[in-house]
Design a protein around this motif. Structure first.
Motif, PDB file in Angstrom:
ATOM      1  N   PHE A   1      13.587 -12.103   1.923  1.00 19.46           N
ATOM      2  CA  PHE A   1      12.860 -12.039   0.655  1.00 19.46           C
ATOM      3  C   PHE A   1      12.117 -10.708   0.505  1.00 19.46           C
ATOM      4  O   PHE A   1      12.064 -10.123  -0.578  1.00 19.46           O
ATOM      5  N   LEU A   2      11.537 -10.229   1.591  1.00 19.81           N
ATOM      6  CA  LEU A   2      10.805  -8.963   1.537  1.00 19.81           C
ATOM      7  C   LEU A   2      11.749  -7.788   1.310  1.00 19.81           C
ATOM      8  O   LEU A   2      11.415  -6.837   0.603  1.00 19.81           O
ATOM      9  N   SER A   3      12.938  -7.857   1.894  1.00 22.17           N
ATOM     10  CA  SER A   3      13.935  -6.816   1.662  1.00 22.17           C
ATOM     11  C   SER A   3      14.315  -6.760   0.180  1.00 22.17           C
ATOM     12  O   SER A   3      14.373  -5.680  -0.430  1.00 22.17           O
ATOM     13  N   ILE A   4      14.546  -7.930  -0.405  1.00 18.32           N
ATOM     14  CA  ILE A   4      14.872  -8.003  -1.842  1.00 18.32           C
ATOM     15  C   ILE A   4      13.728  -7.435  -2.668  1.00 18.32           C
ATOM     16  O   ILE A   4      13.930  -6.641  -3.606  1.00 18.32           O
ATOM     17  N   SER A   5      12.507  -7.824  -2.331  1.00 14.97           N
ATOM     18  CA  SER A   5      11.334  -7.389  -3.096  1.00 14.97           C
ATOM     19  C   SER A   5      11.169  -5.878  -3.035  1.00 14.97           C
ATOM     20  O   SER A   5      10.847  -5.231  -4.047  1.00 14.97           O
ATOM     21  N   CYS A   6      11.389  -5.294  -1.856  1.00 16.39           N
ATOM     22  CA  CYS A   6      11.257  -3.842  -1.703  1.00 16.39           C
ATOM     23  C   CYS A   6      12.327  -3.101  -2.507  1.00 16.39           C
ATOM     24  O   CYS A   6      12.048  -2.067  -3.129  1.00 16.39           O
ATOM     25  N   GLN A   7      13.549  -3.625  -2.498  1.00 15.31           N
ATOM     26  CA  GLN A   7      14.626  -2.969  -3.244  1.00 15.31           C
ATOM     27  C   GLN A   7      14.321  -2.938  -4.733  1.00 15.31           C
ATOM     28  O   GLN A   7      14.499  -1.910  -5.401  1.00 15.31           O
TER      29      GLN A   7
ATOM     30  N   HIS B   1       4.936   2.349  -7.633  1.00 14.41           N
ATOM     31  CA  HIS B   1       5.069   3.056  -6.361  1.00 14.41           C
ATOM     32  C   HIS B   1       4.077   2.506  -5.333  1.00 14.41           C
ATOM     33  O   HIS B   1       4.359   2.473  -4.131  1.00 14.41           O
ATOM     34  N   SER B   2       2.900   2.026  -5.800  1.00 19.80           N
ATOM     35  CA  SER B   2       1.950   1.394  -4.873  1.00 19.80           C
ATOM     36  C   SER B   2       2.464   0.039  -4.413  1.00 19.80           C
ATOM     37  O   SER B   2       2.338  -0.319  -3.227  1.00 19.80           O
ATOM     38  N   LEU B   3       3.055  -0.721  -5.326  1.00 23.24           N
ATOM     39  CA  LEU B   3       3.639  -2.009  -4.949  1.00 23.24           C
ATOM     40  C   LEU B   3       4.743  -1.815  -3.921  1.00 23.24           C
ATOM     41  O   LEU B   3       4.851  -2.573  -2.945  1.00 23.24           O
ATOM     42  N   ARG B   4       5.558  -0.793  -4.137  1.00 28.19           N
ATOM     43  CA  ARG B   4       6.646  -0.515  -3.206  1.00 28.19           C
ATOM     44  C   ARG B   4       6.097  -0.215  -1.808  1.00 28.19           C
ATOM     45  O   ARG B   4       6.615  -0.738  -0.802  1.00 28.19           O
ATOM     46  N   GLU B   5       5.046   0.592  -1.739  1.00 28.45           N
ATOM     47  CA  GLU B   5       4.479   0.943  -0.441  1.00 28.45           C
ATOM     48  C   GLU B   5       3.846  -0.269   0.234  1.00 28.45           C
ATOM     49  O   GLU B   5       3.993  -0.471   1.445  1.00 28.45           O
ATOM     50  N   MET B   6       3.126  -1.070  -0.543  1.00 27.63           N
ATOM     51  CA  MET B   6       2.485  -2.257   0.027  1.00 27.63           C
ATOM     52  C   MET B   6       3.517  -3.213   0.626  1.00 27.63           C
ATOM     53  O   MET B   6       3.374  -3.689   1.759  1.00 27.63           O
ATOM     54  N   LEU B   7       4.586  -3.477  -0.134  1.00 32.59           N
ATOM     55  CA  LEU B   7       5.585  -4.432   0.328  1.00 32.59           C
ATOM     56  C   LEU B   7       6.400  -3.878   1.483  1.00 32.59           C
ATOM     57  O   LEU B   7       6.785  -4.616   2.398  1.00 32.59           O
ATOM     58  N   PHE B   8       6.637  -2.563   1.448  1.00 35.29           N
ATOM     59  CA  PHE B   8       7.383  -1.970   2.558  1.00 35.29           C
ATOM     60  C   PHE B   8       6.586  -2.074   3.858  1.00 35.29           C
ATOM     61  O   PHE B   8       7.151  -2.334   4.923  1.00 35.29           O
ATOM     62  N   CYS B   9       5.281  -1.871   3.769  1.00 34.91           N
ATOM     63  CA  CYS B   9       4.442  -2.011   4.963  1.00 34.91           C
ATOM     64  C   CYS B   9       4.473  -3.441   5.497  1.00 34.91           C
ATOM     65  O   CYS B   9       4.542  -3.670   6.709  1.00 34.91           O
ATOM     66  N   ILE B  10       4.418  -4.411   4.590  1.00 34.78           N
ATOM     67  CA  ILE B  10       4.488  -5.813   5.016  1.00 34.78           C
ATOM     68  C   ILE B  10       5.845  -6.091   5.653  1.00 34.78           C
ATOM     69  O   ILE B  10       5.955  -6.756   6.688  1.00 34.78           O
TER      70      ILE B  10
END
Length: 491
Positions: free
Chosen positions: A326-332, A473-482
């Motif tokens: 799910f996190l992979s999908i969200s980051c993409q 871009h902030s959402l992308r960074e937050m989710l990528f860190c998670i």
């Protein structure tokens, strides 16, 4: 010393190039060393009548360093007699006819062929086509062109309009490179030949007044393809706009074909097509072709075999996905939305149904820029617009005020869909009840399989004031860190 060795032991050229490389002047431009597109034509055989010498122009000044070398200046013309390793034996054509050696990379072969930039030269046309061009407006009496000879390769023909007829003259080419119409009048190039017959047109009884004007071909869209090139194999989905099919392009390339049935929706699809043409990103669906001549309209895109994400989440394969997936999908998706945000494009309908899934769970955003697409029960009509209320930010649902920040709200709803395996948000509430609850401060609860950190991201997306919501871009960074560093209990 190295020049002496190169000249007198040419059979060891490979050895000299390796151990005694040429020194190149710093003033030599880099583009000189790049091949020129179209300079070679692999389908043509060498001219059997190639003369024993070739005409070259000097590119750079060169000062002789020994008695057997030749000093030359940029712009001079040389007759090259033979090549020896990295040098050529040449004779100067102007001034004293002195011979000597010149570095091969200081000269360039001169072409006597007409340039494609010349308005009077049209390559690759037949005598019949020349007739048609010259007799068509805006050409008139005295219009002329030079074309390649159909019967004598390497030679040319002069075609001239004389009132209502076209006269054709063969331009002969001597082995030495000179051109002529009559034996007694030789010219080193076609420009001088034309200049002579323009001034002495009575010799051929046809004035050369205007280079032929070619009609510009009707501009065609580079994406437009005939509908016959596509074959439909399997219906993948259907909605108010029409259908989506899996198919092939020319029986080989797998594609997805969106078929628009309703003529009154052409404007909507024209906007989508423009977005697809202009926007290019690995997380956006790629346009391959369109068929807009006649009915129905086809929009042809790359094929994502697993279909839309909402259906995939509800499938047996989707039920096996873990929090890590799910996190992979969200980051993409956040990555693709960051690009749209940077391009100042508002999606307006970000939802799992508009994300397509391919191999290895690759996800791509589709239908960006449109406000109505799939099932009628998802959308509610407000004025003339149909909007997906349960995915739409309150300011957009109530006032039709769309912005990248309204897409951020929708992204929060998208995350909710992902972490609930495709569950409908605000289930059990009508569209009107949903808006009422949101404006009173209600927010969707944390899904059972959702880490607290991700739910925190959702709540950031659902801030009441658009300016308080984070950019993509902030959402992308937050989710990528998670995704990269998070340790969550649900997996």
């Amino acid at each position: 010393m190295d020049q002496f060795l190169r000249k007198h032991f040419a059979f060891l050229t490979t050895f000299w190039n390796k151990f005694l490389p040429h020194r190149v002047s710093n003033s030599c431009p880099l583009e000189f060393w790049e091949p020129v597109d179209g300079s070679l034509h692999p389908t043509l055989d060498p001219d059997p009548e190639e003369p024993a010498f070739s005409l070259f122009g000097v590119l750079y000044d060169f000062t002789a360093r020994s008695a057997d070398e030749l000093s030359v200046n940029r712009g001079e013309k040389l007759c090259v007699l033979k090549e020896e390793g990295g040098y050529v034996l040449a004779r100067r054509l102007s001034g004293d006819p002195v011979m000597g050696y010149v570095p091969a990379n200081y000269i360039s072969k001169l072409s006597q062929e007409p340039s494609a930039q010349q308005p009077w030269y049209i390559s690759g046309i037949s005598r019949t086509t020349a007739n048609h061009l010259l007799l068509s407006p805006p050409n008139r009496h005295g219009s002329f062109l030079i074309r390649d000879s159909e019967s004598n390769r390497g030679e040319y023909s002069l075609s001239v309009r004389n009132h209502t007829k076209v006269r054709h003259f063969r331009i002969y080419k001597e082995p030495g490179g000179s051109f002529y119409l009559e034996k007694g009048h030789m010219f080193p190039n076609l420009e001088q030949l034309l200049a002579y017959y323009t001034a002495n047109w009575n010799v051929i009884h046809s004035p050369l007044l205007h280079p032929c004007i070619q009609k510009r071909p009707t501009e065609t869209d580079q994406w437009e393809r005939p509908r016959s090139e596509f074959q439909l194999w399997r219906k993948m989905g259907e909605g108010c706009f029409g259908e989506v099919w899996e198919g092939t392009w020319k029986n080989t390339v797998p594609v997805a074909i969106k078929i628009m049935k309703q003529a009154d929706m052409r404007d909507d699809f024209a906007k989508e097509i423009q977005n697809l043409k202009c926007l290019k990103h690995t997380r956006l669906i790629k346009l391959l072709a369109i068929c807009s001549v006649g009915e129905p309209v086809y929009i042809v895109t790359e094929l994502m075999r697993k279909g839309n994400l909402h259906s995939y989440l509800n499938s047996a394969a989707g039920k096996e996905l873990t929090t890590h997936h799910f996190l992979s999908i969200s980051c993409q998706v956040a990555d693709g939305m960051t690009y749209l945000e940077e391009q100042h494009v508002v999606h307006r309908d970000l939802a799992a149904r508009n994300i397509l899934v391919g191999e290895d769970l690759a996800c791509k955003i589709a239908d960006f820029g449109l406000a109505r697409l799939l099932k009628d029960d998802v959308y509610s009509t407000t004025g003339n617009a149909m909007i997906p209320v349960k995915w739409t930010a309150p300011e957009a649902a109530i006032y039709q005020t769309y912005s990248p920040k309204s897409d951020v709200w929708s992204y929060g709803i998208f995350l909710y869909e992902v972490f609930t395996y495709g569950q409908c948000p605000y289930e059990g509430l009508t569209n009107q009840e949903t808006i009422q609850q949101i404006t009173r401060g209600y927010r969707l609860p944390r899904p059972n399989s959702c880490p607290a950190e991700v739910y925190g991201v959702m709540l950031e997306c659902w801030k009441s004031h658009p300016e308080d919501r984070p950019p993509f871009h902030s959402l992308r960074e937050m989710l990528f860190c998670i995704y990269k560093w998070g340790h969550y209990p649900f997996s």
